[in-house]
Scaffold this active site. Structure first.
Site, PDB file in Angstrom:
ATOM      1  N   LYS A 188       3.072  22.568  -6.856  1.00 53.32           N
ATOM      2  CA  LYS A 188       3.918  22.483  -5.877  1.00 53.32           C
ATOM      3  C   LYS A 188       4.433  23.860  -4.916  1.00 53.32           C
ATOM      4  CE  LYS A 188       8.159  23.714  -9.186  1.00 53.32           C
ATOM      5  NZ  LYS A 188       7.055  23.969 -10.355  1.00 53.32           N
ATOM      6  N   ARG A 237      16.669  23.718 -10.509  1.00 48.89           N
ATOM      7  CA  ARG A 237      15.721  23.386 -11.891  1.00 48.89           C
ATOM      8  C   ARG A 237      16.717  22.429 -12.730  1.00 48.89           C
ATOM      9  NH1 ARG A 237      11.220  26.919 -13.477  1.00 48.89           N
ATOM     10  NH2 ARG A 237      11.096  28.585 -11.932  1.00 48.89           N
ATOM     11  N   ARG A 248      -6.046  30.713 -15.159  1.00 46.01           N
ATOM     12  CA  ARG A 248      -5.657  31.668 -14.257  1.00 46.01           C
ATOM     13  C   ARG A 248      -6.029  32.924 -14.854  1.00 46.01           C
ATOM     14  NH1 ARG A 248       0.491  29.827 -12.645  1.00 46.01           N
ATOM     15  NH2 ARG A 248       0.061  28.057 -11.174  1.00 46.01           N
ATOM     16  N   ARG A 263      -1.974  36.144 -18.113  1.00 49.44           N
ATOM     17  CA  ARG A 263      -0.791  36.507 -18.287  1.00 49.44           C
ATOM     18  C   ARG A 263      -0.080  35.635 -19.539  1.00 49.44           C
ATOM     19  NH1 ARG A 263       2.120  35.913 -12.575  1.00 49.44           N
ATOM     20  NH2 ARG A 263       1.913  33.807 -13.458  1.00 49.44           N
ATOM     21  N   ARG A 299       6.923  25.905 -21.818  1.00 53.16           N
ATOM     22  CA  ARG A 299       7.633  25.783 -20.513  1.00 53.16           C
ATOM     23  C   ARG A 299       7.753  24.162 -20.197  1.00 53.16           C
ATOM     24  NH1 ARG A 299       4.448  29.581 -16.408  1.00 53.16           N
ATOM     25  NH2 ARG A 299       5.746  28.892 -15.078  1.00 53.16           N
TER      26      ARG A 299
END
Length: 214
Positions: free
Chosen positions: A13, A88, A127, A160, A171
């Site tokens: 997004k 959120r 990532r 990370r 998450r």
């Protein structure tokens, strides 16, 4: 044109929000960017936000609501904006609606970028971030020229903590519990638009521009 981007962490997004902002010349307002800037600068807000983000938890409402409302009231948002990462939760959405109403405004579109959890875990696990300049890469989609080394500054690239599979899974659990209800919230308001986030980035953007009517 006031747009809210919805979707799980890693759904893409943020990428779409940037493309929308560039095409329609409106600000891209990302709470994630605000948090990262504060963390980098070592502010009190940054330190508080980091304790939650490192655990894969959402930052509490009181740390973000006033910040976002002040931001959308600024002059450069007069022609619209793209909100990425906020709201959120339902209370945040209600607080935003109330604040916008006080400004004589309302949200025009809530765009939900839909991606299955397993795709997201795979994406985020690829990532890598530079320990020096903060540049980001993806081992499959945007790999560095030399493995593990930043193209820009030559420093080490790392996975990370918040991109590790166990943290991403946590998450996503938090997202489904707290943020998914926003889809129903904006659907009932008649402004929800859903797009398939597993498609090519440019195809996703084409679909969004068709929704926005330009």
């Amino acid at each position: 044109m006031k747009i809210i981007m919805l979707g799980a962490p890693g759904a893409g997004k943020g990428t779409q929000a940037k493309k929308i902002a560039a095409k329609y010349d409106i600000p891209h307002i990302s709470t994630g960017d605000i948090f990262r800037a504060n963390i980098k600068n070592g502010t009190d807000l940054g330190k508080k936000a980091k304790t939650y983000m490192d655990q894969g938890l959402l930052v509490p409402d009181e740390l973000v609501v006033d910040l976002v409302v002040d931001r959308v009231a600024q002059d450069d948002c007069a022609g619209g904006y793209v909100l990425d990462g906020f709201p959120r939760t339902i209370p945040q959405a209600e607080a935003l609606d109330k604040a916008l109403a006080a400004l004589g405004q309302k949200v025009d579109y809530a765009i939900d970028v839909e991606v299955p959890d397993e795709n997201i875990i795979s994406r985020m696990g690829g990532r890598r971030a530079c320990v020096g300049c903060g540049a980001t890469y993806h081992m499959e989609y945007a790999a560095p020229k030399a493995e593990g080394i930043c193209d820009t500054c030559g420093k080490e690239l790392i996975l990370r903590d918040d991109d590790k599979p166990e943290t991403v899974g946590k998450r996503l659990d938090v997202y489904h519990e707290q943020t998914q209800p926003l889809i129903d919230y904006y659907a009932s308001a008649g402004i929800l638009k859903e797009v398939d986030g597993t498609a090519d980035i440019n195809d996703v953007f084409q679909t969004i521009t068709e929704i926005l009517g330009a």
